[in-house]
Motif scaffolding. Structure first.
Motif, PDB file in Angstrom:
ATOM      1  N   ASP A   1       1.080  -1.147   0.046  1.00 42.28           N
ATOM      2  CA  ASP A   1       0.102   0.235  -0.027  1.00 42.28           C
ATOM      3  C   ASP A   1       1.032   1.063   0.201  1.00 42.28           C
ATOM      4  O   ASP A   1       0.736   1.996  -0.288  1.00 42.28           O
ATOM      5  N   GLN A   2       2.068   0.907   0.248  1.00 40.82           N
ATOM      6  CA  GLN A   2       2.971   1.925   0.182  1.00 40.82           C
ATOM      7  C   GLN A   2       4.006   2.352  -0.533  1.00 40.82           C
ATOM      8  O   GLN A   2       3.907   3.069  -1.772  1.00 40.82           O
ATOM      9  N   ASN A   3       3.737   0.518  -0.794  1.00 40.36           N
ATOM     10  CA  ASN A   3       4.976   0.782  -2.734  1.00 40.36           C
ATOM     11  C   ASN A   3       4.274   0.928  -4.083  1.00 40.36           C
ATOM     12  O   ASN A   3       4.557   0.497  -5.223  1.00 40.36           O
ATOM     13  N   ARG A   4       2.994   1.361  -3.950  1.00 43.27           N
ATOM     14  CA  ARG A   4       2.375   0.786  -5.163  1.00 43.27           C
ATOM     15  C   ARG A   4       0.973   1.510  -5.203  1.00 43.27           C
ATOM     16  O   ARG A   4       0.745   2.291  -3.835  1.00 43.27           O
ATOM     17  N   GLU A   5       0.402   1.831  -6.139  1.00 46.49           N
ATOM     18  CA  GLU A   5      -0.540   2.866  -6.651  1.00 46.49           C
ATOM     19  C   GLU A   5      -1.756   2.252  -7.316  1.00 46.49           C
ATOM     20  O   GLU A   5      -1.796   1.416  -7.440  1.00 46.49           O
ATOM     21  N   LYS A   6      -2.877   2.405  -6.314  1.00 45.50           N
ATOM     22  CA  LYS A   6      -4.378   1.780  -6.574  1.00 45.50           C
ATOM     23  C   LYS A   6      -4.043   2.380  -7.776  1.00 45.50           C
ATOM     24  O   LYS A   6      -4.443   3.250  -8.645  1.00 45.50           O
ATOM     25  N   ALA A   7      -5.205   1.317  -8.821  1.00 46.40           N
ATOM     26  CA  ALA A   7      -4.781   0.972 -10.142  1.00 46.40           C
ATOM     27  C   ALA A   7      -6.110   1.464 -10.921  1.00 46.40           C
ATOM     28  O   ALA A   7      -6.680   0.891 -11.429  1.00 46.40           O
ATOM     29  N   GLY A   8      -7.183   1.000  -9.795  1.00 40.46           N
ATOM     30  CA  GLY A   8      -8.385   0.600 -10.013  1.00 40.46           C
ATOM     31  C   GLY A   8      -9.555  -0.119  -8.923  1.00 40.46           C
ATOM     32  O   GLY A   8      -9.244  -0.310  -7.394  1.00 40.46           O
ATOM     33  N   THR A   9     -10.197  -0.253  -9.148  1.00 48.65           N
ATOM     34  CA  THR A   9     -11.181  -1.166  -8.359  1.00 48.65           C
ATOM     35  C   THR A   9     -11.741  -2.609  -8.810  1.00 48.65           C
ATOM     36  O   THR A   9     -12.214  -2.354 -10.095  1.00 48.65           O
TER      37      THR A   9
ATOM     38  N   VAL B   1      -7.952  -2.402  -6.518  1.00 48.36           N
ATOM     39  CA  VAL B   1      -6.377  -3.323  -7.211  1.00 48.36           C
ATOM     40  C   VAL B   1      -5.541  -2.210  -7.114  1.00 48.36           C
ATOM     41  O   VAL B   1      -5.287  -0.729  -7.539  1.00 48.36           O
ATOM     42  N   TRP B   2      -4.091  -3.093  -7.217  1.00 44.31           N
ATOM     43  CA  TRP B   2      -3.023  -2.288  -7.047  1.00 44.31           C
ATOM     44  C   TRP B   2      -2.128  -1.996  -8.035  1.00 44.31           C
ATOM     45  O   TRP B   2      -1.228  -4.160  -8.134  1.00 44.31           O
ATOM     46  N   GLY B   3      -1.689  -1.638  -8.591  1.00 49.00           N
ATOM     47  CA  GLY B   3      -0.911  -1.853 -10.123  1.00 49.00           C
ATOM     48  C   GLY B   3       0.890  -1.799  -9.654  1.00 49.00           C
ATOM     49  O   GLY B   3       1.528  -2.226  -8.550  1.00 49.00           O
ATOM     50  N   PRO B   4       1.924  -2.270 -11.134  1.00 48.36           N
ATOM     51  CA  PRO B   4       1.007  -2.481 -12.328  1.00 48.36           C
ATOM     52  C   PRO B   4       0.040  -2.896 -13.132  1.00 48.36           C
ATOM     53  O   PRO B   4      -0.327  -3.920 -12.716  1.00 48.36           O
ATOM     54  N   VAL B   5      -0.972  -3.065 -13.660  1.00 46.97           N
ATOM     55  CA  VAL B   5      -1.811  -3.778 -14.282  1.00 46.97           C
ATOM     56  C   VAL B   5      -1.521  -4.281 -15.832  1.00 46.97           C
ATOM     57  O   VAL B   5      -2.447  -2.275 -15.947  1.00 46.97           O
TER      58      VAL B   5
END
Ligand code: SF4
Ligand code: F3S
Ligand code: ZN
Length: 103
Positions: free
Chosen positions: A7-15, A21-25
Motif C-alpha cells: 500500500d506504500q510501494n504501489r499505486e491504486k490502479a482501480g477497483t 486493485v494495486w498496480g501496475p496492471v
C-alpha cells in the motif's frame, strides 16, 4: 512473496467487485494486487486453492484470468470485510501470495 508494504510501494490502479486493485496492471499478463485488508498478489497466485478451502468465513472466490502466465483463475478476496484475521490463508498459501493486515 507478496510485498507487505504494497500500500506504500504501489499505486491504486482501480477497483474490482468493491475492493482496491494495486498496480501496475497490464492485462492479461500483469494483474497487480487485489484487496487491501486481505490482499492477494494475482501475479504470484497459481490457483492452489488452499485459501478458498480453509478460510472459515469464505472471503475468497475464484475469478477467471485467461492469459495470465501463472494460472487462469485467481483467488479474489471478494468478501474481505468478513475476515476475522485467523491468518490461515497466509499460512497455507504455498507461494505466499496473500497478506492480511491484522495490525
Ligand atoms: Fe479468511 Fe482467516 Fe484469511 Fe481472513 S485471515 S481471509 S478469515 S483465512
Ligand atoms: Fe492462490 Fe495461494 Fe490461494 S496460490 S489460490 S492465493 S492458496
Ligand atoms: Zn478482485
Amino acid at each position: 512473496a507478496i510485498d507487505p508494504q504494497f500500500d506504500q510501494n504501489r499505486e491504486k490502479a482501480g477497483t474490482h467487485e468493491g475492493h482496491d486493485v494495486w498496480g501496475p496492471v497490464e492485462e492479461p499478463e500483469q494483474l497487480g494486487i487485489h484487496g487491501t485488508h486481505v490482499a492477494v498478489d494475482f501475479d504470484i497466485c497459481l490457483a492452489d486453492g488452499a485459501c478458498l478451502k480453509d478460510c472459515p468465513v469464505d472471503v475468497f472466490e475464484w475469478v477467471d484470468t485467461p492469459g495470465h502466465p501463472e494460472s487462469e483463475i485467481k483467488a479474489d478476496p471478494a468478501n474481505e470485510a468478513q475476515c476475522i484475521d485467523c491468518m490461515l490463508c497466509v499460512d497455507v498459501c504455498p507461494v505466499d501470495a496473500i497478506d492480511v493486515d491484522s495490525g
